[in-house]
Write a protein that holds these residues in place. Structure first.
Motif, PDB file in Angstrom:
ATOM      1  N   ALA A 741      32.454  55.292  39.641  1.00  0.00           N
ATOM      2  CA  ALA A 741      32.759  55.100  38.223  1.00  0.00           C
ATOM      3  C   ALA A 741      33.584  53.833  38.007  1.00  0.00           C
ATOM      4  O   ALA A 741      34.280  53.713  37.002  1.00  0.00           O
ATOM      5  CB  ALA A 741      33.504  56.309  37.683  1.00  0.00           C
ATOM      6  N   ASP A 742      33.509  52.882  38.917  1.00  0.00           N
ATOM      7  CA  ASP A 742      34.313  51.665  38.831  1.00  0.00           C
ATOM      8  C   ASP A 742      33.958  50.857  37.584  1.00  0.00           C
ATOM      9  O   ASP A 742      32.793  50.782  37.181  1.00  0.00           O
ATOM     10  CB  ASP A 742      34.071  50.795  40.066  1.00  0.00           C
ATOM     11  CG  ASP A 742      34.386  51.538  41.353  1.00  0.00           C
ATOM     12  OD1 ASP A 742      35.478  51.369  41.892  1.00  0.00           O
ATOM     13  OD2 ASP A 742      33.518  52.325  41.800  1.00  0.00           O
ATOM     14  N   LYS A 743      34.963  50.229  37.002  1.00  0.00           N
ATOM     15  CA  LYS A 743      34.720  49.330  35.879  1.00  0.00           C
ATOM     16  C   LYS A 743      34.398  47.952  36.420  1.00  0.00           C
ATOM     17  O   LYS A 743      35.162  47.370  37.193  1.00  0.00           O
ATOM     18  CB  LYS A 743      35.935  49.260  34.955  1.00  0.00           C
ATOM     19  CG  LYS A 743      35.669  48.460  33.691  1.00  0.00           C
ATOM     20  CD  LYS A 743      36.799  48.571  32.680  1.00  0.00           C
ATOM     21  CE  LYS A 743      36.459  47.834  31.410  1.00  0.00           C
ATOM     22  NZ  LYS A 743      37.515  47.990  30.373  1.00  0.00           N
ATOM     23  N   VAL A 744      33.252  47.427  35.985  1.00  0.00           N
ATOM     24  CA  VAL A 744      32.732  46.173  36.522  1.00  0.00           C
ATOM     25  C   VAL A 744      32.773  45.114  35.423  1.00  0.00           C
ATOM     26  O   VAL A 744      32.408  45.377  34.276  1.00  0.00           O
ATOM     27  CB  VAL A 744      31.292  46.353  37.029  1.00  0.00           C
ATOM     28  CG1 VAL A 744      30.784  45.062  37.653  1.00  0.00           C
ATOM     29  CG2 VAL A 744      31.218  47.494  38.032  1.00  0.00           C
ATOM     30  N   THR A 745      33.225  43.922  35.789  1.00  0.00           N
ATOM     31  CA  THR A 745      33.261  42.787  34.868  1.00  0.00           C
ATOM     32  C   THR A 745      32.160  41.814  35.252  1.00  0.00           C
ATOM     33  O   THR A 745      31.899  41.584  36.442  1.00  0.00           O
ATOM     34  CB  THR A 745      34.626  42.092  34.923  1.00  0.00           C
ATOM     35  OG1 THR A 745      35.637  43.034  34.535  1.00  0.00           O
ATOM     36  CG2 THR A 745      34.683  40.909  33.974  1.00  0.00           C
ATOM     37  N   PHE A 746      31.514  41.215  34.237  1.00  0.00           N
ATOM     38  CA  PHE A 746      30.356  40.350  34.471  1.00  0.00           C
ATOM     39  C   PHE A 746      30.624  38.959  33.910  1.00  0.00           C
ATOM     40  O   PHE A 746      31.248  38.790  32.857  1.00  0.00           O
ATOM     41  CB  PHE A 746      29.119  40.923  33.787  1.00  0.00           C
ATOM     42  CG  PHE A 746      28.808  42.338  34.185  1.00  0.00           C
ATOM     43  CD1 PHE A 746      28.181  42.616  35.382  1.00  0.00           C
ATOM     44  CD2 PHE A 746      29.172  43.398  33.366  1.00  0.00           C
ATOM     45  CE1 PHE A 746      27.907  43.921  35.758  1.00  0.00           C
ATOM     46  CE2 PHE A 746      28.904  44.706  33.720  1.00  0.00           C
ATOM     47  CZ  PHE A 746      28.276  44.960  34.920  1.00  0.00           C
ATOM     48  N   GLU A 747      30.100  37.981  34.621  1.00  0.00           N
ATOM     49  CA  GLU A 747      30.139  36.601  34.155  1.00  0.00           C
ATOM     50  C   GLU A 747      28.793  35.961  34.451  1.00  0.00           C
ATOM     51  O   GLU A 747      28.256  36.096  35.555  1.00  0.00           O
ATOM     52  CB  GLU A 747      31.249  35.815  34.858  1.00  0.00           C
ATOM     53  CG  GLU A 747      31.351  34.381  34.378  1.00  0.00           C
ATOM     54  CD  GLU A 747      32.412  33.582  35.117  1.00  0.00           C
ATOM     55  OE1 GLU A 747      32.618  32.415  34.781  1.00  0.00           O
ATOM     56  OE2 GLU A 747      33.032  34.145  36.051  1.00  0.00           O
TER      57      GLU A 747
END
Length: 968
Positions: A741-747
């Protein structure tokens, strides 16, 4: 015994240069189709957009408040006026859905996804769109129209300040003629006001111009919109193509012409040509032209080989091409039989269908064309061969995709009725879509509870289906009923559409009406959450095991398919639903925000019920374990494990030891209770004692890294410019962790942009999109005071001592005050409630070369710079941080007469003088994994050939990146 036979159908007409495929795919701004005197250009790019207000004209940019609004031609006011200053508005491309941008609210309609839109949210219900068009003098004499594939909802169209009309329905394609109002070689302003205050459905529907927009130019002698119709009949291996076209003369003089019809094969070769005799058409008249073309050795359109042909209709005058209209179509026959169901090209086909609304995770209702393809491909991967557009006409691009991929479609009208507006919507649906070979059935309504069991329901069904037959005699119609089989709509329909077999006595209906074919138009309505295997109602999560949704009058997916498969006279079934969708949060309300009926979640990932249908709907050997094997807090406790397989027997093993081998029940599954112990579960499927397929799940370690998988990369086609990327968490051995359930950041680096993110969690309130928030404040309530030479020569005049008056007041000729040499204007600005604004820009007209501007007493003149038709200044930080009402003052030291004239010209009624744009920068794109997965949708710009790199990061995990190559 009566049989209903509908010989063929075709595909939508569009114009193009010649024999090539004609639909401009998904919004390249310059995409254009030219042929003869016809030009059809996509105008999706570069609109200005802002939210207005449904109740307060002052916050709706003064719309409908100026004198003569709607009283005289050309007096469209507020944003409907060509003089309106929209520089502070946000730039967007359409298709655009602002509904996914507004926040969730517990006060909003749960059936509509709990977005803060609709009743109770007037500040979010009005969307304004403005676009400038340049139409050259060389187009004078042509007929020019704008075509909208869909506006949700209640769109009002203005052009150069002139009211063109209104489209009430959010699902009907519409056309508005611009010709008589055009400024050739000058700017032309197209304006759309969208009002979502009223819903049409009971599910998330989007908000805005959420489908394509086209500019169409034709010779006055032309084929009107949807003006061709192709049918075919088969004679052995050959076919006859009946080509019909309507020719219209919108000239002021009579025109003579001939019509040439040509069939182009899938390999672009000409297969048949005919040309009619010369005809004359009076001004304002139309004529229908029909001809038959033989087709030797016709290639048929089918589910496995969806071969498309094209009919090229050319209107010639004295040898010159006046119009060329290309109609893609497919050669195929359909037949509905009350005893054997549905037949395609003489072969029996059991309909394995799904119902679907039109939204997707991260995007809302404004889907790029390639997302339509992606969604159909996901359904086909499950074994589905049919699609019901519930409960409205779909976008044309979905039908184009169904034609290309080989997917059968029920095309459905929005609301039953014969009132002129409703009949017009029905007509437009049939005329637009009757050339699509994928469409096999029209639906004139769905679960009209108030009338379906009454005589009025029977009457409307009969009248509406008769109208459909007038426009298209090649396909039958249905109406989907909720429960009543003995009266009302079910007694007059051509094809009986029964919603949920447990709510009907289908056998009794078939016995009572043996001449009426039957199809189950909705079935299942089971609720499951992807990756969840024990109910967690506090989180609005439901175990993925297939079960009836209610104790009575409902069926599981297994029960439903068994009932349909065992009845050869049933045409098939359409599962409710293929995909999860926003809204209809049964059996929960807030905080759930999406349905859980889907066989796939909102991102298109399979739920376990999709694997069940795959086991029943496909032939290639497969096995699937229902459940994961990560239960550290349930050691020794029994875990229910199911196996789906299209096999005779199934075996389950734990850590290599068999837990038993079972015969697979017909239309069912095998089931075990397995005490949890870490390790590996293996499923084996056997046919005639031979191992043919297997599946495994295993206990994983903690997440160590992220993984990106490109499900739909850019493909070698100018239209295929969308990449669908799945992000997951993997352990040290590279295994996907099914509970991550990790929160993932995208670029995204390089070309393209992220369109949206999702994860399939039906109760997630995370944003779908991370965009700068742009608020626009109108500065109104202007006062004017004369300046003497001394006051005009220095800084801010002594405002308290001045005599103020309304600069927009009308006086009888000669009765008003003299125009001063210089003057000062004052208004009060109430800063927007938009929190987190870090940039505010003031937009003003240029009234005088020497004008000075003060905001909250601060001189910002030095910051003013030319900007479009006026000037603009970024406000200083000190002004941004102030709270409460502030004065905005414009000092005009000289040239008062010209300056006042300019002010009154642009600021009719004082509503278009100044605007302040407040921008709150977006947070980085992010999404939490839900049961190990999330999805990112990346869009490449038109014509882009540069690659991009998507980078995903999460605290404590090794980042991942993937190269995305756009279409070339």
């Amino acid at each position: 015994m009566k049989r209903i036979c509908f010989p063929l159908i075709v595909l939508l007409a569009t114009s193009c240069p010649g024999a090539e495929a004609v639909r401009a795919q998904d919004a390249p701004a310059a995409a254009s189709e030219k042929g003869g005197g016809r030009e059809r250009t996509n105008i999706d790019a570069d609109w200005r957009f802002a939210l207005g207000h449904a109740h307060d004209p002052a916050r709706d940019f003064g719309y409908s408040t100026a004198p003569f609004f709607f009283a005289k031609a050309g007096y469209g006011d507020g944003p409907a006026s060509p003089k309106f200053d929209d520089r502070a508005w946000r730039r967007v491309d359409v298709p655009h859905d602002w509904g996914v941008e507004v926040p969730f609210s517990s006060k909003a309609e749960a059936n509509h996804g709990s977005r803060a839109i609709g009743p109770g949210f007037p500040e979010n219900n009005i969307g304004w769109y403005r676009k400038t068009l340049t139409i050259p003098e060389s187009d004078r004499g042509r007929r020019i129209a704008v075509e909208f594939d869909g506006i949700f909802r209640n769109g009002v169209i203005w052009f150069n300040g002139h009211y063109l009309g209104r489209e009430h329905s959010g699902y009907s394609s519409s056309r508005f003629d611009l010709t008589d109002y055009i400024n050739y070689d000058g700017p032309n302003t197209l304006v759309v006001r969208v009002d979502t205050s009223t819903f049409e459905g009971w599910f998330y529907e989007g908000a805005g111009i959420y489908r394509h927009v086209w500019l169409t130019k034709t010779d006055p002698l032309h084929i009107p919109q949807w003006g061709t119709y192709v049918t075919t009949t088969l004679q052995g291996a050959d076919a006859e193509v009946t080509a019909r076209a309507t020719i219209r003369n919108e000239d002021v003089r009579a025109r003579q012409f001939t019509v040439r019809q040509e069939v182009i094969g899938p390999d672009a070769r000409s297969l048949a040509t005919t040309q009619g005799a010369a005809q004359q058409l009076a001004p304002g008249a139309s004529i229908d032209h029909s001809t038959v073309l033989p087709l030797k050795g016709a290639q048929l359109w089918s589910l496995d080989t969806p071969v498309m042909h094209q009919l090229v209709t050319t209107v010639l005058e004295g040898g010159a091409v006046r119009d060329r209209y290309v109609t893609p179509f497919g050669v195929r026959t359909i037949r509905w039989d009350p005893n054997t169901g549905f037949w395609l090209n003489g072969r029996h086909v059991k309909l394995k269908g799904t119902n679907n609304h039109q939204d997707h995770a991260g995007i809302g209702a404004a889907l790029p064309d390639e997302m339509q393809v992606y969604r159909l491909e996901r359904l086909k991967a499950m074994g589905s061969n049919a699609y019901r557009a519930s409960h409205n006409p779909p976008t044309p691009e979905l039908l184009d995709a169904a034609d290309r991929l080989g997917m059968l479609v029920i095309d459905e009208h929005r609301m039953m009725g014969t009132a002129p507006e409703l009949r017009d919507q029905l007509d437009r649906m049939v005329l637009r879509d009757r050339n699509h070979p994928s469409v096999i059935l029209w639906s004139v309504g769905n679960e009209e509870w108030a009338i379906e069991g009454k005589e009025v329901g029977a009457r409307l069904t009969k009248l509406m289906q008769a109208r459909v037959r007038e426009l298209d005699p090649t396909r039958p119609s249905t109406v989907a009923t909720a429960s009543n089989d003995t009266s009302g709509t079910a007694t007059t329909t051509e094809i009986a559409g029964l919603n949920y077999i447990a709510q009907h006595n289908a056998d009794a209906y078939h016995q009572a009406r043996p001449d009426v074919p039957v199809v189950i138009t909705e079935e299942g309505q089971t609720t499951t959450t992807r990756g969840i295997y024990f109910d967690d109602r506090d989180a609005s999560h439901l175990a993925a095991y297939d079960r009836p949704p209610r104790p009575v009058e409902s069926s599981s997916i297994e029960q439903a398919w068994r009932a349909i498969a065992q009845r050869p006279w049933m045409g098939g079934m359409f599962v409710w639903t293929g995909f999860d969708y926003r809204g209809e949060t049964t059996p929960f309300g807030w905080p759930a925000i999406s349905s859980q009926f889907g066989m796939l979640d909102t991102t298109g990932l399979f739920k376990d019920t999709a694997w069940y249908l795959k086991s029943q709907w496909t032939e290639a050997p497969m096995a699937h374990i229902v459940g994961h094997w990560n239960w550290p807090d349930r050691t020794g406790q029994p875990i229910p494990i199911w196996i789906y397989a299209n096999a005779d027997e199934a075996e389950l093993l734990l850590n290599g030891r068999s837990r038993g081998r079972q015969k697979m029940p017909a239309y069912g599954h095998s089931e075990w209770q397995v005490p949890y112990a870490p390790g590996v579960l293996t499923a084996r499927a056997y046919r005639s004692g031979k191992l043919v397929a297997s599946d495994r799940v295993e206990t994983t370690q903690a997440p160590q890294a992220l993984k990106l998988s490109v499900e739909r990369p850019g493909l070698p086609s100018a239209a295929r410019d969308v990449a669908v990327v799945t992000v997951s968490a993997v352990d040290a051995k590279g295994r996907t962790v099914p509970v991550a359930a990790d929160k993932v950041t995208f670029e995204l680096k390089g070309a393209g942009r992220i369109m949206g993110v999702g994860n399939g969690d039906p109760s997630s309130h995370e944003p779908d999109q991370f965009l700068d928030k742009v608020a626009v404040d109108s500065v109104t309530g202007w006062e004017m005071a004369d300046l003497d030479a001394g006051s005009a020569a220095s800084g801010l005049p002594p405002l308290a001592s001045l005599q103020w008056r309304d600069p927009f007041r009308w006086y009888p000729p000669g009765a008003g005050p003299a125009t001063p040499q210089g003057f000062v204007l004052r208004a009060r600005w109430e800063p927007s409630t938009e929190t987190g604004a870090t940039r505010r820009t003031l937009f003003l007209p240029r009234l005088s070369p020497g004008q000075r501007v003060f905001v909250g007493g601060v001189d910002v003149t030095a910051a003013m710079a030319p900007n479009g038709s006026g000037v603009a200044a970024a406000l200083p930080t000190s002004t941004i941080q102030k709270s409460g009402t502030q004065d905005i003052v414009i000092v005009v030291p000289q040239g008062g007469e010209a300056a006042l004239g300019a002010l009154q010209d642009v600021g009719a009624n004082g509503k278009n003088v100044a605007y302040i744009q407040s921008v709150s920068p977006a947070e980085p794109w992010s999404r939490s994994l839900f049961n190990g997965h999330a999805q990112v949708i990346v869009r490449f710009g038109s014509g882009s050939a540069r690659p991009a790199r998507l980078v995903a990061t999460a605290p404590g995990l090794k980042p991942a990146s993937v190269s995305l190559v756009p279409a070339r």
